[in-house]
Design a protein around this motif. Structure first.
Motif, PDB file in Angstrom:
ATOM      1  N   ILE A  54       8.636   8.045   4.343  1.00 25.53           N
ATOM      2  CA  ILE A  54       7.693   6.990   4.734  1.00 25.53           C
ATOM      3  C   ILE A  54       8.081   6.666   6.075  1.00 25.53           C
ATOM      4  O   ILE A  54       9.255   6.068   6.040  1.00 25.53           O
ATOM      5  CB  ILE A  54       7.853   5.783   3.650  1.00 25.53           C
ATOM      6  N   CYS A  55       7.174   5.961   6.993  1.00 29.88           N
ATOM      7  CA  CYS A  55       7.259   5.331   8.273  1.00 29.88           C
ATOM      8  C   CYS A  55       6.499   4.320   8.491  1.00 29.88           C
ATOM      9  O   CYS A  55       5.162   4.717   8.739  1.00 29.88           O
ATOM     10  CB  CYS A  55       7.428   6.636   9.387  1.00 29.88           C
TER      11      CYS A  55
ATOM     12  N   ILE B 196      10.810  -0.808   1.575  1.00 30.41           N
ATOM     13  CA  ILE B 196       9.767  -0.548   0.720  1.00 30.41           C
ATOM     14  C   ILE B 196      10.326  -0.654  -1.059  1.00 30.41           C
ATOM     15  O   ILE B 196       9.310  -0.774  -1.600  1.00 30.41           O
ATOM     16  CB  ILE B 196       9.307   1.068   0.673  1.00 30.41           C
ATOM     17  N   TYR B 197      11.595  -0.248  -1.017  1.00 31.17           N
ATOM     18  CA  TYR B 197      11.840  -0.733  -2.416  1.00 31.17           C
ATOM     19  C   TYR B 197      11.648  -2.126  -3.063  1.00 31.17           C
ATOM     20  O   TYR B 197      11.513  -2.549  -4.009  1.00 31.17           O
ATOM     21  CB  TYR B 197      13.367  -0.099  -2.832  1.00 31.17           C
TER      22      TYR B 197
ATOM     23  N   THR C 117       4.880  14.460   0.067  1.00 27.21           N
ATOM     24  CA  THR C 117       3.774  13.288   0.496  1.00 27.21           C
ATOM     25  C   THR C 117       4.455  12.507   1.856  1.00 27.21           C
ATOM     26  O   THR C 117       6.043  12.401   2.045  1.00 27.21           O
ATOM     27  CB  THR C 117       3.824  12.107  -0.482  1.00 27.21           C
ATOM     28  N   ILE C 118       3.629  12.196   2.727  1.00 26.37           N
ATOM     29  CA  ILE C 118       4.189  11.436   3.859  1.00 26.37           C
ATOM     30  C   ILE C 118       3.129  10.418   4.215  1.00 26.37           C
ATOM     31  O   ILE C 118       2.046  10.404   3.801  1.00 26.37           O
ATOM     32  CB  ILE C 118       3.896  12.384   5.319  1.00 26.37           C
ATOM     33  N   ILE C 119       3.891   9.246   4.429  1.00 30.24           N
ATOM     34  CA  ILE C 119       3.094   7.945   4.608  1.00 30.24           C
ATOM     35  C   ILE C 119       3.317   7.308   5.877  1.00 30.24           C
ATOM     36  O   ILE C 119       4.699   7.049   6.074  1.00 30.24           O
ATOM     37  CB  ILE C 119       3.523   6.977   3.204  1.00 30.24           C
TER      38      ILE C 119
ATOM     39  N   LEU D 104       0.662  -1.219  -0.159  1.00 29.87           N
ATOM     40  CA  LEU D 104      -0.007   0.237  -0.063  1.00 29.87           C
ATOM     41  C   LEU D 104       1.054   1.380  -0.099  1.00 29.87           C
ATOM     42  O   LEU D 104       0.617   2.194  -0.747  1.00 29.87           O
ATOM     43  CB  LEU D 104      -0.949  -0.030   1.371  1.00 29.87           C
ATOM     44  N   ALA D 105       2.111   1.326   0.796  1.00 27.88           N
ATOM     45  CA  ALA D 105       2.804   2.329   0.891  1.00 27.88           C
ATOM     46  C   ALA D 105       3.679   2.698  -0.427  1.00 27.88           C
ATOM     47  O   ALA D 105       3.770   3.550  -0.906  1.00 27.88           O
ATOM     48  CB  ALA D 105       3.759   2.204   2.192  1.00 27.88           C
TER      49      ALA D 105
END
Length: 194
Positions: free
Chosen positions: A102-103, A48-49, A126-128, A27-28
Motif C-alpha cells: 500500500i502506498c 492503514i492498521y 495486491t498493490i494499492i 478504501l485502502a
C-alpha cells in the motif's frame, strides 16, 4: 531537485488527517480483505492498521522516514495483528514477507527507495496506490508501477476533494484535492478472485 526534496521532507501534510481525506485510508483498508501480510510505504500519520476492521491480516509492516519505529500487537475483533513500524527509508529496511503493498500519497523522493518499491510491488498479490494528479513525480511513479505489467488494474478511481474545503492550516503548502486511487491484482490471482 535536492533543494525541493529537502523542503518537501519538512512539509507537514496535515490535511491528509482530515475526515474527508481519510476516505482514502478506509478504501485502502477495505481492499485488504484477502491480505495476510501488508507492507505500507509512506504511512505518514495515518497508518492503514488504524482503519482496518477485517479479520484476515496477520501483520502490518510500515516504512516511513517520518514515522516512529516500534513493534506492537493490536486486537481487531477476534484477530491479533502484529504491527512493525520502521521510521526509515525503504532502502534501510529488510522486509521479509508480504502479499499486499500500500502506498497512499505516493511520492518517493529517493530513486533508490522507489526502485526498491517497484521490486516489492512485482512480488505482491495486491498493490494499492493513491496520489495526487497534480504532482508530476507522483503521477510518474503511479504510472511506472502500473507499467510493470505484473498486475492488472481492478479499480481506478479519480477522487476530487475540492468541495470539502479542507485547508492546510499548519503550512502554506497547497491542498492537493484531485487524487487517483488504484488497486492492482496479480493476473493469476484475478482468476480466483471473481
Amino acid at each position: 531537485a535536492d533543494i525541493l526534496n529537502e523542503k518537501r521532507d519538512n512539509v507537514e501534510w496535515e490535511y491528509l488527517l482530515s475526515e474527508p481525506f481519510t476516505a482514502r485510508n478506509y478504501l485502502a483498508a477495505a481492499w485488504c480483505k484477502d491480505s495476510k501480510k501488508v507492507l505500507e510505504v509512506g504511512s505518514y500519520k495515518n497508518p492503514i492498521y488504524n482503519f482496518y476492521t477485517g479479520q484476515s491480516v496477520k501483520s502490518f509492516t510500515l516504512v516511513d522516514p517520518k514515522a516512529k519505529s516500534f513493534e506492537e500487537s493490536k486486537k481487531v475483533g477476534s484477530n491479533t495483528i502484529k504491527i512493525s513500524s520502521h521510521g526509515k527509508k525503504l532502502e534501510d529496511v529488510k522486509i521479509a514477507m508480504y502479499d499486499t503493498v500500500i502506498c497512499l500519497g505516493l511520492d518517493i523522493p529517493s530513486k533508490e527507495s522507489f526502485n526498491i518499491l517497484k521490486e516489492y510491488c512485482k512480488k505482491a498479490n495486491t498493490i494499492i496506490l493513491e496520489g495526487t494528479t497534480s504532482w508530476p513525480n507522483a503521477v510518474r511513479q503511479v504510472n511506472e508501477i502500473i507499467e510493470l505489467h505484473s498486475h492488472k488494474i481492478v479499480v481506478d478511481i479519480k477522487m476530487d476533494y475540492t468541495n470539502s474545503n479542507v485547508k492546510n492550516l499548519k503550512s502554506s503548502q497547497p491542498v492537493y484535492n484531485e487524487r487517483r486511487f488504484i488497486v492492482l491484482k496479480k493476473w493469476l490471482n484475478l482468476l480466483t478472485y471473481y
